[in-house]
Design a protein around this motif. Structure first.
Motif, PDB file in Angstrom:
ATOM      1  N   ASP A  45      40.744   4.143  51.227  1.00  0.00           N
ATOM      2  CA  ASP A  45      39.374   3.842  50.801  1.00  0.00           C
ATOM      3  C   ASP A  45      39.304   3.166  49.438  1.00  0.00           C
ATOM      4  O   ASP A  45      38.260   3.202  48.770  1.00  0.00           O
ATOM      5  N   LEU A  46      40.372   2.550  48.998  1.00  0.00           N
ATOM      6  CA  LEU A  46      40.357   1.861  47.710  1.00  0.00           C
ATOM      7  C   LEU A  46      39.518   0.589  47.798  1.00  0.00           C
ATOM      8  O   LEU A  46      39.302   0.030  48.869  1.00  0.00           O
ATOM      9  N   ALA A  47      39.065   0.136  46.652  1.00  0.00           N
ATOM     10  CA  ALA A  47      38.292  -1.108  46.602  1.00  0.00           C
ATOM     11  C   ALA A  47      39.145  -2.263  47.125  1.00  0.00           C
ATOM     12  O   ALA A  47      40.359  -2.311  46.893  1.00  0.00           O
ATOM     13  N   PRO A  48      38.540  -3.205  47.855  1.00  0.00           N
ATOM     14  CA  PRO A  48      39.301  -4.340  48.393  1.00  0.00           C
ATOM     15  C   PRO A  48      39.853  -5.224  47.277  1.00  0.00           C
ATOM     16  O   PRO A  48      39.355  -5.219  46.152  1.00  0.00           O
ATOM     17  N   GLY A  49      40.895  -5.959  47.610  1.00  0.00           N
ATOM     18  CA  GLY A  49      41.479  -6.894  46.660  1.00  0.00           C
ATOM     19  C   GLY A  49      42.810  -6.469  46.088  1.00  0.00           C
ATOM     20  O   GLY A  49      43.530  -7.272  45.488  1.00  0.00           O
ATOM     21  N   GLY A  50      43.155  -5.188  46.253  1.00  0.00           N
ATOM     22  CA  GLY A  50      44.474  -4.724  45.814  1.00  0.00           C
ATOM     23  C   GLY A  50      44.613  -4.499  44.331  1.00  0.00           C
ATOM     24  O   GLY A  50      45.732  -4.382  43.817  1.00  0.00           O
ATOM     25  N   HIS A  51      43.484  -4.398  43.605  1.00  0.00           N
ATOM     26  CA  HIS A  51      43.568  -4.238  42.149  1.00  0.00           C
ATOM     27  C   HIS A  51      44.315  -2.967  41.763  1.00  0.00           C
ATOM     28  O   HIS A  51      45.114  -2.961  40.812  1.00  0.00           O
ATOM     29  N   ASP A  52      44.047  -1.860  42.504  1.00  0.00           N
ATOM     30  CA  ASP A  52      44.724  -0.602  42.171  1.00  0.00           C
ATOM     31  C   ASP A  52      46.229  -0.715  42.378  1.00  0.00           C
ATOM     32  O   ASP A  52      47.013  -0.154  41.605  1.00  0.00           O
ATOM     33  N   GLU A  59      52.663  -5.191  44.491  1.00  0.00           N
ATOM     34  CA  GLU A  59      51.936  -6.377  44.931  1.00  0.00           C
ATOM     35  C   GLU A  59      50.579  -5.943  45.496  1.00  0.00           C
ATOM     36  O   GLU A  59      50.433  -4.838  46.023  1.00  0.00           O
ATOM     37  N   ALA A  60      49.592  -6.830  45.426  1.00  0.00           N
ATOM     38  CA  ALA A  60      48.254  -6.500  45.898  1.00  0.00           C
ATOM     39  C   ALA A  60      48.259  -6.069  47.362  1.00  0.00           C
ATOM     40  O   ALA A  60      47.507  -5.173  47.761  1.00  0.00           O
ATOM     41  N   GLU A  61      49.156  -6.690  48.154  1.00  0.00           N
ATOM     42  CA  GLU A  61      49.207  -6.380  49.586  1.00  0.00           C
ATOM     43  C   GLU A  61      49.666  -4.944  49.850  1.00  0.00           C
ATOM     44  O   GLU A  61      49.414  -4.386  50.929  1.00  0.00           O
ATOM     45  N   ALA A  62      50.317  -4.334  48.873  1.00  0.00           N
ATOM     46  CA  ALA A  62      50.833  -2.977  49.051  1.00  0.00           C
ATOM     47  C   ALA A  62      49.721  -1.937  49.100  1.00  0.00           C
ATOM     48  O   ALA A  62      49.975  -0.771  49.412  1.00  0.00           O
ATOM     49  N   VAL A  63      48.481  -2.358  48.833  1.00  0.00           N
ATOM     50  CA  VAL A  63      47.374  -1.416  48.865  1.00  0.00           C
ATOM     51  C   VAL A  63      47.222  -0.769  50.241  1.00  0.00           C
ATOM     52  O   VAL A  63      46.708   0.347  50.365  1.00  0.00           O
ATOM     53  N   ASP A  64      47.708  -1.461  51.270  1.00  0.00           N
ATOM     54  CA  ASP A  64      47.613  -0.919  52.630  1.00  0.00           C
ATOM     55  C   ASP A  64      48.789  -0.018  53.002  1.00  0.00           C
ATOM     56  O   ASP A  64      48.781   0.599  54.065  1.00  0.00           O
ATOM     57  N   ARG A  66      50.103   3.167  52.277  1.00  0.00           N
ATOM     58  CA  ARG A  66      49.628   4.354  51.568  1.00  0.00           C
ATOM     59  C   ARG A  66      50.756   5.169  50.949  1.00  0.00           C
ATOM     60  O   ARG A  66      50.627   5.698  49.839  1.00  0.00           O
ATOM     61  N   LEU A  67      51.875   5.281  51.650  1.00  0.00           N
ATOM     62  CA  LEU A  67      52.986   6.053  51.090  1.00  0.00           C
ATOM     63  C   LEU A  67      53.571   5.364  49.867  1.00  0.00           C
ATOM     64  O   LEU A  67      53.900   6.025  48.869  1.00  0.00           O
ATOM     65  N   ALA A  68      53.682   4.043  49.900  1.00  0.00           N
ATOM     66  CA  ALA A  68      54.170   3.303  48.731  1.00  0.00           C
ATOM     67  C   ALA A  68      53.201   3.465  47.567  1.00  0.00           C
ATOM     68  O   ALA A  68      53.617   3.625  46.405  1.00  0.00           O
ATOM     69  N   MET A  69      51.905   3.432  47.871  1.00  0.00           N
ATOM     70  CA  MET A  69      50.899   3.609  46.822  1.00  0.00           C
ATOM     71  C   MET A  69      50.979   5.014  46.216  1.00  0.00           C
ATOM     72  O   MET A  69      50.877   5.187  44.996  1.00  0.00           O
ATOM     73  N   LEU A  70      51.166   6.016  47.057  1.00  0.00           N
ATOM     74  CA  LEU A  70      51.271   7.379  46.552  1.00  0.00           C
ATOM     75  C   LEU A  70      52.524   7.552  45.700  1.00  0.00           C
ATOM     76  O   LEU A  70      52.498   8.242  44.674  1.00  0.00           O
ATOM     77  N   ASP A  71      53.623   6.934  46.115  1.00  0.00           N
ATOM     78  CA  ASP A  71      54.848   6.998  45.311  1.00  0.00           C
ATOM     79  C   ASP A  71      54.636   6.348  43.946  1.00  0.00           C
ATOM     80  O   ASP A  71      55.047   6.889  42.907  1.00  0.00           O
ATOM     81  N   ALA A  72      53.997   5.177  43.930  1.00  0.00           N
ATOM     82  CA  ALA A  72      53.746   4.482  42.672  1.00  0.00           C
ATOM     83  C   ALA A  72      52.780   5.276  41.798  1.00  0.00           C
ATOM     84  O   ALA A  72      52.923   5.327  40.567  1.00  0.00           O
TER      85      ALA A  72
END
Length: 294
Positions: A45-52, A59-64, A66-72
């Motif tokens: 549910d993050l804002a679109p665009g990959g800013h987070d 990379e912005a595409e990594a926003v999808d 979720r496990l990589a995002m949680l690790d980061a």
């Protein structure tokens, strides 16, 4: 950052009400922002665009992913505690850093919330109520423990009571959000209970609940109500404005359950929400009945 914090208004209970001391409000807001952002990562549910993602060094595409995002995100959290290189990158974690320092908070509750969201990526069904309670130990109980730490009131007995309240609040949320969770291919109603009440996944996907689903929702609601009642002595164990805050948590859960009951336990059209007047009545009732200690 503001979009994440704005979601506080949708909660069943006040997150950082104005009657609290400024230091407590700042701490609770920072902790809520952290917990909300972790959930948004886990739910996609993050804002679109990959800013987070970019803020977390991906990379912005990594926003999808979720496990990589949680690790980061975990790596950035460790920066808050000085366990990784430099200061945290994400503004919500940067805001958390002075709160952690000023209150001597430990990483464990924060890591528990990340692990709960990792579990959400791997586990979409829960066989038993005990399995669900174990999930709540990661997904909900750390928040209550952080509230106690932020207010300098943590004791083993208060932690036990807080865990009861927080597990209850998590179950209340699961009861309210059956349809939304199913849309994410998640079911938090224990499978053993679904079998007991002869409820199938197809029943949960219906536009409105039949008798079996309503009976199941009523059963899980009663479990949550019992846990809330078990936790009421927590409110009586503290004084002043903290007593009012904790009564808000318990009263918010009770008001949500009252809304579910008023909907005839039909949560499938959408989550029944308590009214403000209903919330205030329940908070007042908790304050009247909570046994005072000390």
């Amino acid at each position: 950052m503001s979009a994440t914090l704005d979601k506080a208004a949708a909660e069943n209970f006040p997150v950082a009400p104005a009657f609290l001391p400024r230091a407590w409000r700042d701490g609770l807001t920072a902790v809520y922002g952290y917990a909300r952002l972790v959930d948004d990562i886990g739910d996609g549910d993050l804002a679109p665009g990959g800013h987070d993602a970019v803020l977390l060094g991906l990379e912005a595409e990594a926003v999808d992913d979720r496990l990589a995002m949680l690790d980061a995100f975990e790596t950035d959290l460790l920066r808050v505690f000085g366990s990784a290189d430099g200061p945290p990158h994400h503004p919500l974690l940067l805001a958390l850093q002075p709160v952690v320092r000023d209150h001597g908070l430990t990483p464990e509750p924060f890591l528990g919330l990340i692990e709960a969201n990792r579990q959400d990526q791997r586990v979409t069904r829960y066989e038993t109520y005990a399995d669900l309670v174990a999930y709540c130990e990661l997904s909900a109980n750390p928040v209550g423990r952080l509230v106690l730490s932020l207010t300098g009131t943590s004791t083993p007995e208060r932690i036990r009571l807080s865990d009861s309240v927080c597990t209850a609040l998590q179950i209340v949320e699961h009861v309210q959000d059956v349809a939304e969770d199913l849309g994410r291919d998640r079911i938090y109603l224990p499978a053993e209970d679904m079998r007991r009440f002869h409820v199938s996944e197809a029943d949960l996907a219906a536009p409105s609940a039949g008798a079996s689903v309503r009976a199941l929702v009523a059963f899980e609601s009663e479990r949550a109500r019992t846990l809330l009642n078990d936790g009421v002595p927590l409110v009586g164990s503290v004084h002043g404005r903290l007593r009012l805050l904790l009564a808000g948590f318990v009263g918010g859960g009770r008001a949500a359950l009252r809304a579910v009951t008023a909907a005839g336990f039909d949560v499938l059209p959408g989550p029944p929400k308590p009214t403000k007047s209903g919330l205030f009545r329940e908070v007042a009732a908790v304050l009247r009945t909570a046994p005072r200690k000390g």
